[in-house]
Structure formats: C-alpha cells, structure tokens
Design a protein around this motif. Structure first.
Motif, PDB file in Angstrom:
ATOM      1  N   ARG A 105       0.848  -1.198   0.000  1.00 14.77           N
ATOM      2  CA  ARG A 105       0.000   0.000   0.000  1.00 14.77           C
ATOM      3  C   ARG A 105       0.877   1.240   0.000  1.00 14.77           C
ATOM      4  NH1 ARG A 105      -4.541  -1.180   4.587  1.00 14.77           N
ATOM      5  NH2 ARG A 105      -5.723  -2.673   3.379  1.00 14.77           N
ATOM      6  N   PRO A 106       0.435   2.291  -0.702  1.00 13.98           N
ATOM      7  CA  PRO A 106       1.195   3.540  -0.643  1.00 13.98           C
ATOM      8  C   PRO A 106       1.070   4.145   0.759  1.00 13.98           C
ATOM      9  CG  PRO A 106      -0.853   3.842  -1.865  1.00 13.98           C
ATOM     10  CD  PRO A 106      -0.737   2.378  -1.545  1.00 13.98           C
ATOM     11  N   GLN A 107       2.114   4.869   1.149  1.00 14.90           N
ATOM     12  CA  GLN A 107       2.072   5.500   2.461  1.00 14.90           C
ATOM     13  C   GLN A 107       1.049   6.628   2.438  1.00 14.90           C
ATOM     14  OE1 GLN A 107       6.156   6.677   2.968  1.00 14.90           O
ATOM     15  NE2 GLN A 107       6.632   4.811   4.059  1.00 14.90           N
ATOM     16  N   PRO A 108       0.279   6.752   3.514  1.00 15.31           N
ATOM     17  CA  PRO A 108      -0.719   7.827   3.550  1.00 15.31           C
ATOM     18  C   PRO A 108      -0.040   9.191   3.647  1.00 15.31           C
ATOM     19  CG  PRO A 108      -0.639   6.659   5.641  1.00 15.31           C
ATOM     20  CD  PRO A 108       0.274   5.936   4.703  1.00 15.31           C
ATOM     21  N   ASP A 109      -0.723  10.189   3.130  1.00 15.54           N
ATOM     22  CA  ASP A 109      -0.207  11.549   3.192  1.00 15.54           C
ATOM     23  C   ASP A 109      -0.352  12.119   4.590  1.00 15.54           C
ATOM     24  OD1 ASP A 109       0.417  11.633   0.492  1.00 15.54           O
ATOM     25  OD2 ASP A 109      -1.556  12.366  -0.067  1.00 15.54           O
ATOM     26  N   ILE A 110       0.533  13.038   4.897  1.00  5.19           N
ATOM     27  CA  ILE A 110       0.435  13.775   6.153  1.00  5.19           C
ATOM     28  C   ILE A 110      -0.698  14.786   6.011  1.00  5.19           C
ATOM     29  CG2 ILE A 110       1.560  15.501   7.602  1.00  5.19           C
ATOM     30  CD1 ILE A 110       4.207  14.175   6.958  1.00  5.19           C
ATOM     31  N   MET A 111      -1.551  14.868   7.006  1.00  2.22           N
ATOM     32  CA  MET A 111      -2.596  15.891   7.049  1.00  2.22           C
ATOM     33  C   MET A 111      -1.943  17.144   7.643  1.00  2.22           C
ATOM     34  SD  MET A 111      -5.999  16.572   6.803  1.00  2.22           S
ATOM     35  CE  MET A 111      -6.799  15.004   6.919  1.00  2.22           C
ATOM     36  N   MET A 112      -1.839  18.175   6.841  1.00  2.00           N
ATOM     37  CA  MET A 112      -1.185  19.407   7.293  1.00  2.00           C
ATOM     38  C   MET A 112      -2.084  20.105   8.311  1.00  2.00           C
ATOM     39  SD  MET A 112       1.565  19.043   5.641  1.00  2.00           S
ATOM     40  CE  MET A 112       2.456  20.571   5.870  1.00  2.00           C
TER      41      MET A 112
ATOM     42  N   ASN B 214       6.159  13.435   0.978  1.00  2.00           N
ATOM     43  CA  ASN B 214       5.042  14.326   1.286  1.00  2.00           C
ATOM     44  C   ASN B 214       5.355  15.781   0.939  1.00  2.00           C
ATOM     45  OD1 ASN B 214       2.555  13.082   2.802  1.00  2.00           O
ATOM     46  ND2 ASN B 214       4.340  11.871   3.352  1.00  2.00           N
ATOM     47  N   GLY B 215       6.409  16.000   0.136  1.00  2.00           N
ATOM     48  CA  GLY B 215       6.695  17.327  -0.382  1.00  2.00           C
ATOM     49  C   GLY B 215       7.653  18.173   0.435  1.00  2.00           C
ATOM     50  N   PHE B 216       8.142  17.661   1.555  1.00  2.00           N
ATOM     51  CA  PHE B 216       9.075  18.415   2.389  1.00  2.00           C
ATOM     52  C   PHE B 216      10.478  18.373   1.785  1.00  2.00           C
ATOM     53  CE2 PHE B 216       5.691  17.608   5.347  1.00  2.00           C
ATOM     54  CZ  PHE B 216       5.721  18.658   6.253  1.00  2.00           C
ATOM     55  N   LYS B 217      11.209  19.454   1.953  1.00  2.00           N
ATOM     56  CA  LYS B 217      12.629  19.487   1.614  1.00  2.00           C
ATOM     57  C   LYS B 217      13.367  19.265   2.928  1.00  2.00           C
ATOM     58  CE  LYS B 217      12.367  21.871  -2.629  1.00  2.00           C
ATOM     59  NZ  LYS B 217      11.468  20.943  -3.207  1.00  2.00           N
ATOM     60  N   CYS B 218      14.186  18.231   2.975  1.00  2.00           N
ATOM     61  CA  CYS B 218      14.841  17.851   4.226  1.00  2.00           C
ATOM     62  C   CYS B 218      16.356  17.888   4.100  1.00  2.00           C
ATOM     63  CB  CYS B 218      14.416  16.443   4.653  1.00  2.00           C
ATOM     64  SG  CYS B 218      12.655  16.289   4.988  1.00  2.00           S
ATOM     65  N   SER B 219      17.005  18.175   5.221  1.00  2.08           N
ATOM     66  CA  SER B 219      18.464  18.112   5.284  1.00  2.08           C
ATOM     67  C   SER B 219      18.861  17.693   6.699  1.00  2.08           C
ATOM     68  CB  SER B 219      19.085  19.464   4.933  1.00  2.08           C
ATOM     69  OG  SER B 219      18.657  20.461   5.840  1.00  2.08           O
ATOM     70  N   ARG B 220      19.956  16.972   6.773  1.00  2.00           N
ATOM     71  CA  ARG B 220      20.481  16.573   8.080  1.00  2.00           C
ATOM     72  C   ARG B 220      21.368  17.686   8.597  1.00  2.00           C
ATOM     73  NH1 ARG B 220      21.106  10.128   8.502  1.00  2.00           N
ATOM     74  NH2 ARG B 220      19.425   9.591   7.073  1.00  2.00           N
ATOM     75  N   GLU B 221      21.149  18.047   9.851  1.00  2.00           N
ATOM     76  CA  GLU B 221      21.863  19.155  10.478  1.00  2.00           C
ATOM     77  C   GLU B 221      22.432  18.698  11.820  1.00  2.00           C
ATOM     78  OE1 GLU B 221      21.955  22.114   8.867  1.00  2.00           O
ATOM     79  OE2 GLU B 221      20.497  21.572   7.319  1.00  2.00           O
ATOM     80  N   VAL B 222      23.235  19.562  12.420  1.00  3.13           N
ATOM     81  CA  VAL B 222      23.787  19.308  13.756  1.00  3.13           C
ATOM     82  C   VAL B 222      23.510  20.533  14.607  1.00  3.13           C
ATOM     83  CG1 VAL B 222      25.877  18.862  15.088  1.00  3.13           C
ATOM     84  CG2 VAL B 222      25.577  17.784  12.856  1.00  3.13           C
TER      85      VAL B 222
END
Length: 121
Positions: free
Chosen positions: A27-34, A65-73
């Motif tokens: 199954r596709p992962q459900p979308d996040i409800m904003m 879900n359309g987010f732009k993500c980056s790993r930070e410290v």
C-alpha cells in the motif's frame, strides 16, 4: 470438457491471479494531514513516524510528502537532527510554512518539534 468450460476456467484463473497480485502489492504511504496547530502537527507526524523509526525512513517519508529535508547538527549540543521544511499557499498573497525538527540518536527518531506560521505582506 467443452471449449466453453475451458474458457470459463481460464478466465477464473486469470481473475484469481489478478486478485492475489493486488493483495500482495504494498500500500502507498498515507499523506500527512497538514495542521495549522503545532501540537496537532507534531501528533500527526508521530502517528506516521513514531519514536524509534529509522531516520532514513523518516527522511524518505517526509520527502514523499513534499518536504525538503536536510540533516543538520545542533550548534548548542552537537546533537544530530533532520530539518524538514515546506510552504503551501493559503489565501493570496499569504502562505503557511511548516518547519519540522526531528532529533535522532543511533539513526532512530527520538523526538519531533514543529514550528509553523503565516508568511506574507
């Protein structure tokens, strides 16, 4: 067996295989409800990505879900976190921005924090 019965059995075989194939498809992962409320948005994310979720899985899910993500410290304590950001239009010329911080340890999500607000003139 008559040709009509052979066709019926062959057709039934195709239907059974098709149904079996559909059941085994992931199954596709459900979308996040904003959510506009920060606490409600934290709960929504934790519903999909509870503590202990591998950070790579969390990063893939957020990106899907359309987010732009980056790993930070964290500059204060050196703790790693995943920062995810998205902006969506509300009513012209205003939009809403969500900034998600997911702290992790040993490559597993430990906490989620959300900041959100309106952007515009």
């Amino acid at each position: 067996m008559t040709p009509t019965w052979k066709c019926c059995i062959a057709g039934l075989y195709v239907v059974v295989l098709t149904i079996a194939g559909c059941r085994s498809t992931p199954r596709p992962q459900p979308d996040i409800m904003m959510r506009d409320d920060e606490a409600a948005m934290e709960d929504e994310i934790l519903r999909h990505l509870p503590a202990g979720t591998p950070i790579e899985e969390a990063e893939r899910f957020m990106a899907a879900n359309g987010f732009k993500c980056s790993r930070e410290v964290d500059s204060q304590d050196g703790a790693p976190y995943l920062f995810c950001d998205i902006q969506r239009p509300t009513t012209w010329p205003v939009s809403r921005r969500w900034m998600i911080t997911m702290k992790y340890d040993e490559e597993k999500v430990t906490s989620v924090r959300v900041k959100t607000g309106l952007i515009g003139p």
